[in-house]
Motif scaffolding. Structure first.
Motif, PDB file in Angstrom:
ATOM      1  N   THR A 109      -7.882   9.381  -1.405  1.00 36.72           N
ATOM      2  CA  THR A 109      -8.605   8.323  -0.720  1.00 36.72           C
ATOM      3  C   THR A 109      -8.252   6.993  -1.356  1.00 36.72           C
ATOM      4  N   VAL A 110      -8.340   5.930  -0.582  1.00 39.42           N
ATOM      5  CA  VAL A 110      -8.067   4.595  -1.107  1.00 39.42           C
ATOM      6  C   VAL A 110      -8.983   4.288  -2.281  1.00 39.42           C
ATOM      7  N   GLU A 111     -10.229   4.696  -2.184  1.00 39.53           N
ATOM      8  CA  GLU A 111     -11.185   4.406  -3.247  1.00 39.53           C
ATOM      9  C   GLU A 111     -10.813   5.124  -4.539  1.00 39.53           C
ATOM     10  N   ARG A 112     -10.354   6.350  -4.422  1.00 37.06           N
ATOM     11  CA  ARG A 112      -9.984   7.095  -5.630  1.00 37.06           C
ATOM     12  C   ARG A 112      -8.780   6.447  -6.317  1.00 37.06           C
ATOM     13  N   VAL A 113      -7.803   6.010  -5.537  1.00 36.74           N
ATOM     14  CA  VAL A 113      -6.646   5.324  -6.118  1.00 36.74           C
ATOM     15  C   VAL A 113      -7.086   4.015  -6.763  1.00 36.74           C
ATOM     16  N   ARG A 114      -7.959   3.286  -6.085  1.00 38.09           N
ATOM     17  CA  ARG A 114      -8.432   2.004  -6.624  1.00 38.09           C
ATOM     18  C   ARG A 114      -9.150   2.217  -7.959  1.00 38.09           C
ATOM     19  N   GLN A 115      -9.989   3.234  -8.030  1.00 44.03           N
ATOM     20  CA  GLN A 115     -10.705   3.503  -9.270  1.00 44.03           C
ATOM     21  C   GLN A 115      -9.752   3.948 -10.380  1.00 44.03           C
ATOM     22  N   ALA A 116      -8.723   4.689 -10.019  1.00 41.08           N
ATOM     23  CA  ALA A 116      -7.743   5.116 -11.021  1.00 41.08           C
ATOM     24  C   ALA A 116      -6.973   3.922 -11.570  1.00 41.08           C
ATOM     25  N   VAL A 117      -6.626   2.969 -10.714  1.00 34.54           N
ATOM     26  CA  VAL A 117      -5.938   1.752 -11.177  1.00 34.54           C
ATOM     27  C   VAL A 117      -6.848   0.963 -12.108  1.00 34.54           C
ATOM     28  N   LEU A 118      -8.118   0.830 -11.723  1.00 36.30           N
ATOM     29  CA  LEU A 118      -9.067   0.080 -12.552  1.00 36.30           C
ATOM     30  C   LEU A 118      -9.305   0.739 -13.901  1.00 36.30           C
ATOM     31  N   ALA A 119      -9.112   2.050 -13.982  1.00 37.92           N
ATOM     32  CA  ALA A 119      -9.325   2.761 -15.239  1.00 37.92           C
ATOM     33  C   ALA A 119      -8.160   2.622 -16.203  1.00 37.92           C
ATOM     34  N   LEU A 120      -7.037   2.086 -15.733  1.00 34.29           N
ATOM     35  CA  LEU A 120      -5.911   1.858 -16.629  1.00 34.29           C
ATOM     36  C   LEU A 120      -6.225   0.714 -17.590  1.00 34.29           C
ATOM     37  N   PRO A 121      -5.734   0.768 -18.835  1.00 33.58           N
ATOM     38  CA  PRO A 121      -5.857  -0.389 -19.724  1.00 33.58           C
ATOM     39  C   PRO A 121      -5.206  -1.609 -19.069  1.00 33.58           C
ATOM     40  N   PRO A 122      -5.711  -2.812 -19.319  1.00 27.51           N
ATOM     41  CA  PRO A 122      -5.222  -4.008 -18.627  1.00 27.51           C
ATOM     42  C   PRO A 122      -3.710  -4.213 -18.646  1.00 27.51           C
ATOM     43  N   LYS A 123      -3.042  -3.902 -19.760  1.00 27.75           N
ATOM     44  CA  LYS A 123      -1.594  -4.145 -19.830  1.00 27.75           C
ATOM     45  C   LYS A 123      -0.823  -3.229 -18.884  1.00 27.75           C
ATOM     46  N   TYR A 124      -1.385  -2.061 -18.564  1.00 28.06           N
ATOM     47  CA  TYR A 124      -0.763  -1.186 -17.585  1.00 28.06           C
ATOM     48  C   TYR A 124      -1.237  -1.523 -16.175  1.00 28.06           C
ATOM     49  N   ARG A 125      -2.497  -1.888 -16.070  1.00 27.19           N
ATOM     50  CA  ARG A 125      -3.058  -2.246 -14.771  1.00 27.19           C
ATOM     51  C   ARG A 125      -2.307  -3.432 -14.159  1.00 27.19           C
ATOM     52  N   GLU A 126      -1.964  -4.426 -14.985  1.00 26.25           N
ATOM     53  CA  GLU A 126      -1.345  -5.633 -14.455  1.00 26.25           C
ATOM     54  C   GLU A 126       0.073  -5.374 -13.938  1.00 26.25           C
ATOM     55  N   VAL A 127       0.827  -4.476 -14.578  1.00 23.58           N
ATOM     56  CA  VAL A 127       2.173  -4.214 -14.068  1.00 23.58           C
ATOM     57  C   VAL A 127       2.122  -3.404 -12.780  1.00 23.58           C
ATOM     58  N   VAL A 128       1.145  -2.506 -12.662  1.00 24.38           N
ATOM     59  CA  VAL A 128       0.961  -1.771 -11.415  1.00 24.38           C
ATOM     60  C   VAL A 128       0.567  -2.740 -10.295  1.00 24.38           C
ATOM     61  N   ALA A 129      -0.370  -3.631 -10.599  1.00 28.55           N
ATOM     62  CA  ALA A 129      -0.833  -4.594  -9.585  1.00 28.55           C
ATOM     63  C   ALA A 129       0.308  -5.491  -9.117  1.00 28.55           C
ATOM     64  N   ALA A 149       2.413   3.453 -16.974  1.00 28.85           N
ATOM     65  CA  ALA A 149       1.265   3.261 -16.087  1.00 28.85           C
ATOM     66  C   ALA A 149       1.280   4.258 -14.940  1.00 28.85           C
ATOM     67  N   ARG A 150       2.452   4.493 -14.361  1.00 32.20           N
ATOM     68  CA  ARG A 150       2.543   5.433 -13.245  1.00 32.20           C
ATOM     69  C   ARG A 150       2.189   6.849 -13.690  1.00 32.20           C
ATOM     70  N   ALA A 151       2.688   7.226 -14.873  1.00 26.59           N
ATOM     71  CA  ALA A 151       2.378   8.553 -15.385  1.00 26.59           C
ATOM     72  C   ALA A 151       0.878   8.703 -15.634  1.00 26.59           C
ATOM     73  N   LEU A 152       0.253   7.669 -16.217  1.00 24.72           N
ATOM     74  CA  LEU A 152      -1.188   7.705 -16.463  1.00 24.72           C
ATOM     75  C   LEU A 152      -1.969   7.767 -15.156  1.00 24.72           C
ATOM     76  N   LEU A 153      -1.504   7.015 -14.175  1.00 25.51           N
ATOM     77  CA  LEU A 153      -2.204   6.961 -12.894  1.00 25.51           C
ATOM     78  C   LEU A 153      -2.195   8.320 -12.209  1.00 25.51           C
ATOM     79  N   VAL A 154      -1.044   8.954 -12.182  1.00 24.10           N
ATOM     80  CA  VAL A 154      -0.959  10.281 -11.573  1.00 24.10           C
ATOM     81  C   VAL A 154      -1.833  11.273 -12.331  1.00 24.10           C
ATOM     82  N   ALA A 155      -1.824  11.191 -13.671  1.00 26.29           N
ATOM     83  CA  ALA A 155      -2.651  12.102 -14.481  1.00 26.29           C
ATOM     84  C   ALA A 155      -4.130  11.892 -14.197  1.00 26.29           C
ATOM     85  N   LYS A 156      -4.552  10.635 -14.068  1.00 23.78           N
ATOM     86  CA  LYS A 156      -5.964  10.341 -13.796  1.00 23.78           C
ATOM     87  C   LYS A 156      -6.375  10.885 -12.430  1.00 23.78           C
TER      88      LYS A 156
END
Length: 209
Positions: free
Chosen positions: A131-151, A181-188
């Motif tokens: 779901t879009v919400e689940r992906v959004r929450q997973a991105v938000l759960a990344l540490p900022p330095k990883y979140r910003e490169v994904v964004a 970041a991508r690896a963390l996102l998929v794991a989350k």
């Protein structure tokens, strides 16, 4: 269509520095959507995204003289300003997520089916399965330095070089952080899917029949 529609961001910014309000309006309309989305993706807060967008453009006008075309585009310059503002807002509001993730390079992450994932393929794969919400929450759960490169790279689709200019780091740093970041996102997402499974799912029989 007006003359301003044909001008590039560089020309619009020069006009803004000279006090041309119409040029500022045009540049704002052209770029505010991306800046707002980036701030929202970083913070998860529409209020912070709105604040950051306004502050970023005000700062852009005040610091127009600092812009050097040889060092990157106006867009990258503006994302860099927005990034500084959003990090200050996150720190101010205590919205950092510290997960103790190791700061290390990672192998090319695997997609949800175990295949190598590219820039567009990874998020297309996630969008089809989550779901879009689940992906959004997973991105938000990344540490900022990883979140910003994904964004910047995956969601706003900036070139790696442009993202590096916006973040004030080396191109290789963007690449390694994005891979991590991508690896963390998929794991989350895998972990959240496991947690969300019904607790009354019958357990597999481990003994013989």
């Amino acid at each position: 269509m007006t003359l301003l529609d044909h001008l590039g961001d560089d020309d619009l910014l020069r006009r803004c520095g000279a006090g041309d309000e119409d040029a500022f309006t045009m540049l704002y309309r052209r770029r505010q959507g991306g800046i707002y989305r980036f701030a929202a993706q970083m913070s998860g807060s529409p209020a912070i995204a709105e604040e950051v967008t306004q502050e970023a453009f005000m700062t852009l006008i005040r610091e127009a003289g600092r812009y050097e075309p040889s060092k990157g585009s106006v867009g990258a310059f503006l994302y860099g300003i927005a990034r500084n503002h959003v990090l200050r807002c996150l720190e101010r509001d205590g919205r950092y997520v510290t997960l103790g993730e190791p700061d290390q390079d990672a192998e090319e992450p695997k997609g949800l089916n175990g295949a190598g994932a590219s820039n567009g393929d990874l998020f297309g794969d996630l969008a089809r399965r989550e779901t879009v919400e689940r992906v959004r929450q997973a991105v938000l759960a990344l540490p900022p330095k990883y979140r910003e490169v994904v964004a910047l790279c995956d969601l706003e689709e900036l070139e790696y070089a442009e993202a590096a200019r916006a973040l004030g780091c080396e191109l290789g740093t963007v690449r390694s952080r994005l891979h991590r970041a991508r690896a963390l996102l998929v794991a989350k997402l895998r972990a959240s899917r496991t947690v969300s499974m019904p607790s009354d799912t019958p357990a597999r029989r481990t003994g013989g029949w």
